[in-house]
Write a protein that holds these residues in place. Structure first.
Motif, PDB file in Angstrom:
ATOM      1  N   ASP A 135       9.013   6.575  12.148  1.00  0.00           N
ATOM      2  CA  ASP A 135      10.198   6.416  11.277  1.00  0.00           C
ATOM      3  C   ASP A 135      10.493   7.667  10.473  1.00  0.00           C
ATOM      4  O   ASP A 135      11.421   7.678   9.667  1.00  0.00           O
ATOM      5  CB  ASP A 135      10.030   5.211  10.351  1.00  0.00           C
ATOM      6  CG  ASP A 135       8.744   5.271   9.529  1.00  0.00           C
ATOM      7  OD1 ASP A 135       8.100   6.330   9.521  1.00  0.00           O
ATOM      8  OD2 ASP A 135       8.392   4.252   8.901  1.00  0.00           O
ATOM      9  N   CYS A 157       4.629   0.341   6.180  1.00  0.00           N
ATOM     10  CA  CYS A 157       6.028  -0.099   6.260  1.00  0.00           C
ATOM     11  C   CYS A 157       6.701   0.686   7.375  1.00  0.00           C
ATOM     12  O   CYS A 157       7.327   1.725   7.141  1.00  0.00           O
ATOM     13  CB  CYS A 157       6.756   0.126   4.932  1.00  0.00           C
ATOM     14  SG  CYS A 157       6.063  -0.808   3.550  1.00  0.00           S
ATOM     15  N   ASN A 172       9.283   1.577  10.459  1.00  0.00           N
ATOM     16  CA  ASN A 172      10.742   1.528  10.591  1.00  0.00           C
ATOM     17  C   ASN A 172      11.447   1.702   9.261  1.00  0.00           C
ATOM     18  O   ASN A 172      12.495   1.089   9.005  1.00  0.00           O
ATOM     19  CB  ASN A 172      11.181   0.212  11.251  1.00  0.00           C
ATOM     20  CG  ASN A 172      10.544   0.017  12.607  1.00  0.00           C
ATOM     21  OD1 ASN A 172      10.459   0.959  13.388  1.00  0.00           O
ATOM     22  ND2 ASN A 172      10.083  -1.195  12.879  1.00  0.00           N
ATOM     23  N   THR A 173      10.876   2.517   8.392  1.00  0.00           N
ATOM     24  CA  THR A 173      11.558   2.842   7.140  1.00  0.00           C
ATOM     25  C   THR A 173      12.872   3.554   7.457  1.00  0.00           C
ATOM     26  O   THR A 173      12.907   4.434   8.316  1.00  0.00           O
ATOM     27  CB  THR A 173      10.660   3.751   6.275  1.00  0.00           C
ATOM     28  OG1 THR A 173       9.456   3.054   5.974  1.00  0.00           O
ATOM     29  CG2 THR A 173      11.358   4.148   4.992  1.00  0.00           C
ATOM     30  N   CYS A 195       5.630   3.119   2.452  1.00  0.00           N
ATOM     31  CA  CYS A 195       6.627   2.104   2.076  1.00  0.00           C
ATOM     32  C   CYS A 195       7.683   2.736   1.177  1.00  0.00           C
ATOM     33  O   CYS A 195       7.341   3.471   0.237  1.00  0.00           O
ATOM     34  CB  CYS A 195       5.959   0.945   1.351  1.00  0.00           C
ATOM     35  SG  CYS A 195       4.869  -0.009   2.423  1.00  0.00           S
ATOM     36  N   VAL A 232      11.871  -0.200  -1.807  1.00  0.00           N
ATOM     37  CA  VAL A 232      11.387  -1.527  -1.420  1.00  0.00           C
ATOM     38  C   VAL A 232      10.523  -2.109  -2.532  1.00  0.00           C
ATOM     39  O   VAL A 232      10.660  -3.283  -2.924  1.00  0.00           O
ATOM     40  CB  VAL A 232      10.588  -1.450  -0.102  1.00  0.00           C
ATOM     41  CG1 VAL A 232       9.867  -2.768   0.162  1.00  0.00           C
ATOM     42  CG2 VAL A 232      11.513  -1.126   1.061  1.00  0.00           C
ATOM     43  N   ASP A 252      18.917  -2.701   4.628  1.00  0.00           N
ATOM     44  CA  ASP A 252      17.619  -2.615   5.310  1.00  0.00           C
ATOM     45  C   ASP A 252      16.469  -2.682   4.315  1.00  0.00           C
ATOM     46  O   ASP A 252      15.413  -3.279   4.595  1.00  0.00           O
ATOM     47  CB  ASP A 252      17.520  -1.315   6.113  1.00  0.00           C
ATOM     48  CG  ASP A 252      18.420  -1.336   7.344  1.00  0.00           C
ATOM     49  OD1 ASP A 252      18.874  -2.427   7.716  1.00  0.00           O
ATOM     50  OD2 ASP A 252      18.645  -0.256   7.925  1.00  0.00           O
ATOM     51  N   GLN A 298      13.562  -5.576   4.345  1.00  0.00           N
ATOM     52  CA  GLN A 298      12.125  -5.327   4.377  1.00  0.00           C
ATOM     53  C   GLN A 298      11.394  -6.119   3.295  1.00  0.00           C
ATOM     54  O   GLN A 298      10.282  -6.618   3.502  1.00  0.00           O
ATOM     55  CB  GLN A 298      11.844  -3.834   4.211  1.00  0.00           C
ATOM     56  CG  GLN A 298      12.253  -3.005   5.419  1.00  0.00           C
ATOM     57  CD  GLN A 298      11.854  -1.551   5.269  1.00  0.00           C
ATOM     58  OE1 GLN A 298      10.687  -1.239   5.113  1.00  0.00           O
ATOM     59  NE2 GLN A 298      12.836  -0.670   5.305  1.00  0.00           N
ATOM     60  N   ALA A 301      11.375  -9.845   4.383  1.00  0.00           N
ATOM     61  CA  ALA A 301      10.513 -10.098   5.540  1.00  0.00           C
ATOM     62  C   ALA A 301       9.067 -10.309   5.121  1.00  0.00           C
ATOM     63  O   ALA A 301       8.279 -10.903   5.862  1.00  0.00           O
ATOM     64  CB  ALA A 301      10.621  -8.949   6.535  1.00  0.00           C
ATOM     65  N   LYS A 302       8.707  -9.810   3.923  1.00  0.00           N
ATOM     66  CA  LYS A 302       7.345  -9.980   3.438  1.00  0.00           C
ATOM     67  C   LYS A 302       7.135 -11.305   2.702  1.00  0.00           C
ATOM     68  O   LYS A 302       6.020 -11.611   2.290  1.00  0.00           O
ATOM     69  CB  LYS A 302       7.001  -8.813   2.501  1.00  0.00           C
ATOM     70  CG  LYS A 302       6.954  -7.477   3.229  1.00  0.00           C
ATOM     71  CD  LYS A 302       7.175  -6.267   2.320  1.00  0.00           C
ATOM     72  CE  LYS A 302       6.201  -6.226   1.190  1.00  0.00           C
ATOM     73  NZ  LYS A 302       6.350  -4.989   0.372  1.00  0.00           N
ATOM     74  N   PHE A 321      16.468  -8.186  11.177  1.00  0.00           N
ATOM     75  CA  PHE A 321      15.072  -8.571  10.945  1.00  0.00           C
ATOM     76  C   PHE A 321      14.818  -9.921  11.610  1.00  0.00           C
ATOM     77  O   PHE A 321      14.988 -10.978  10.971  1.00  0.00           O
ATOM     78  CB  PHE A 321      14.765  -8.636   9.439  1.00  0.00           C
ATOM     79  CG  PHE A 321      14.919  -7.308   8.744  1.00  0.00           C
ATOM     80  CD1 PHE A 321      13.862  -6.416   8.693  1.00  0.00           C
ATOM     81  CD2 PHE A 321      16.137  -6.932   8.174  1.00  0.00           C
ATOM     82  CE1 PHE A 321      13.995  -5.192   8.058  1.00  0.00           C
ATOM     83  CE2 PHE A 321      16.264  -5.711   7.546  1.00  0.00           C
ATOM     84  CZ  PHE A 321      15.206  -4.818   7.491  1.00  0.00           C
ATOM     85  N   ASP A 372       1.362  -9.016   2.149  1.00  0.00           N
ATOM     86  CA  ASP A 372       1.429  -7.562   2.216  1.00  0.00           C
ATOM     87  C   ASP A 372       0.476  -6.961   1.208  1.00  0.00           C
ATOM     88  O   ASP A 372       0.167  -7.589   0.189  1.00  0.00           O
ATOM     89  CB  ASP A 372       2.858  -7.075   1.950  1.00  0.00           C
ATOM     90  CG  ASP A 372       2.986  -5.584   2.094  1.00  0.00           C
ATOM     91  OD1 ASP A 372       2.827  -5.115   3.227  1.00  0.00           O
ATOM     92  OD2 ASP A 372       3.215  -4.920   1.070  1.00  0.00           O
TER      93      ASP A 372
END
Length: 524
Positions: free
Chosen positions: A326, A337, A339-340, A351, A355, A391, A395, A398-399, A439, A506
């Motif tokens: 990434d 993390c 695909n940052t 990360c 985020v 995005d 992220q 998603a956590k 996502f 996470d």
């Protein structure tokens, strides 16, 4: 009679020593120019027509008795097949009658000796020449009977050592009478003796500089260096003798070729036989045992690793360089993390700092408020520059797979309320669709989308800055008990002086709260 017996013993004595010498020493002829001395003994057969009187005078009616012979040979050997020789001897004979008188015979001859069939062990020879001889009766006052002698014959010579040999010969001596009317008289001599070579060069069959007599290791390869006993030396112990070894000083244990040079099939600088790690890739750095090193433990060997010192845990490519899919500056394998979004600032774990900030915002306020999500003017179509912002939110969410969220769309006060209401609803649906599509781990049933239009301003719509604040998207947590449990967990961790603040699934450390970004004032 006693004198003659003693003479016979002396004549044959040299032959008695031949057998023990043969058993003791190796056979080898002397080399080069040399002299030979032979002690000789044998037996003489006189011509029956050579007759004497009873008192030993010549001529007579009685032949001589065949008798023992004693003498010697002195020669010079020019080479292995050509030599010259002087021969001489004495025969104490007698008239062949009862109480016959003694008659002695003596001679001297010079001969040319040929031995073209000679080998290192000796061989046959022939000779021929001229000489002089005489008879002398012991009981008569008659003068010596002198004569010219033509002789020829042959024999065999067997070298017992490079200085001593056994000689056997048969010699025919012809009395050359001055009176041609008289028949020639012939005597045959059969005998042998020991030959001693003087001045010859001792044989060195293998040419190592040590004579065969002293050489304990015959047949040494030509060119090999030897010790005082003629045995080859192998200083480096590689099986190839010094003098033939093209690579002296080979390390012990190394495998070598026929020339004594060590092989290194994998080309790592450590010789085969010593190399404990054969087939090392070419170019790899190895230790003293030929085993490759991987100092940074990335799986790519030193010498082939174009990026030495890679941080432990990083994923690397085929040349040992860290992979950062990434492009956030934290290598894959350490990046928590993946695909940052491009350009996002990240912490030491890869990360995005935003985020962490957004997650902190959600824990503190129960929502994430986004003010820089742009749409086409008067439409619900997302502008591409809004993707990175959404995005980041994706992220975070998603956590937290347990959260139930409401996505709320808000507008400023410009325009009709009904129109703004429909626009805010459409924009909320667009944001939800983007988040779920980008996502896949987020389930649609976790979310609801709702439009509020201009009904919930957070600032008076009196200026451009305030109106920009009111144009926003809010991700509001519905089941706030999940946030409450996580907040309590983090509080307990802080009391135990454990600084990281993590989401339920996470381990991303929480950085210090950042200063909120200045809202976008672009008109929507």
């Amino acid at each position: 009679m006693r004198l003659r017996t003693t003479f016979a013993v002396l004549a044959l004595a040299p032959l008695a020593f031949a057998a023990p010498i043969t058993a003791r020493d190796a056979q080898a002829e002397p080399l080069g120019h040399h002299f030979t001395v032979t002690s000789f003994g044998g037996f003489t057969l006189f011509d029956g027509d050579l007759k004497f009187t009873k008192d030993g005078s010549y001529p007579g009616k009685t032949p001589l008795t065949d008798a023992l012979y004693a003498g010697g040979r002195l020669g010079y050997q020019h080479n292995s097949w050509l030599g010259i020789e002087g021969a001489g001897g004495f025969v104490p004979s007698s008239v062949d009658t009862v109480k016959g008188s003694n008659v002695d015979f003596s001679h001297y001859n010079g001969d040319l000796v040929l031995s073209p069939w000679s080998t290192r062990y000796g061989g046959p020879f022939v000779f021929g020449g001229f000489g002089f001889g005489w008879f002398k009766g012991q009981d008569t006052k008659q003068d010596q009977i002198k004569q010219g002698i033509l002789d020829f014959g042959g024999g065999v010579r067997l070298w017992l050592t490079d200085a001593v040999g056994l000689r056997l010969e048969a010699r025919n001596m012809i009395w050359m009478r001055h009176d041609s009317s008289q028949p020639k008289r012939q005597y045959v001599l059969l005998g042998g003796g020991l030959t001693f070579a003087i001045g010859g060069r001792p044989r060195d069959t293998d040419g190592d500089g040590v004579t065969d007599r002293k050489d304990k290791c015959p047949d040494t390869p030509h060119g090999a260096k030897v010790d005082a006993t003629g045995c080859p030396i192998d200083s480096d112990g590689d099986g190839v003798f010094d003098g033939l070894d093209a690579c002296p000083g080979t390390p012990k244990g190394a495998t070598v070729d026929a020339k004594g040079c060590p092989s290194d099939q994998d080309g790592d600088g450590v010789f085969d036989g010593i190399d404990r790690c054969a087939n090392t890739p070419k170019g790899a750095t190895v230790d003293a045992n030929g085993c490759p090193k991987d100092s940074d433990g990335d799986g790519v060997l030193d010498g082939l690793d174009k990026c030495p010192g890679t941080q432990a845990g990083c994923n690397v490519d085929s040349v040992g360089c860290p992979i950062d899919t990434d492009g956030d500056g934290v290598c894959d394998g350490l990046d928590r993390c993946a695909n940052t979004p491009a350009g996002a600032k990240v912490d030491a774990n890869g990360c995005p700092i935003e985020v962490v900030e957004r997650e902190t915002e959600m824990l503190d306020t129960g929502m994430i408020r986004v003010q820089n999500v742009n749409f086409e003017t008067g439409k619900a179509d997302l502008a591409p520059e809004s993707y990175p912002t959404l995005d980041i939110v994706g992220q975070v969410l998603a956590k937290w797979p347990e959260l139930k969220m409401e996505i709320g769309g808000h507008t400023d006060s410009r325009g009709l309320a009904v129109k703004n209401q429909k626009l805010s609803e459409a924009r909320a649906d667009t944001v939800l669709a983007y988040i779920v599509r980008k996502f896949p781990s987020l389930r649609p049933d976790q979310f609801t989308a709702k439009g509020y239009g201009l009904s919930k301003p957070i600032a008076p719509n009196t200026n451009a800055l305030n109106m920009a604040k009111n144009r926003r998207v809010e991700f509001v947590v519905i089941n706030k008990d999940v946030l409450k449990r996580e907040s309590e967990r983090r509080r307990l961790l802080q009391k135990n002086e454990t600084p990281p603040v993590t989401a339920p699934n996470d381990s991303t450390p929480k950085p210090a709260p950042a200063v909120p970004a200045v809202p976008d004032t672009t008109k929507r």
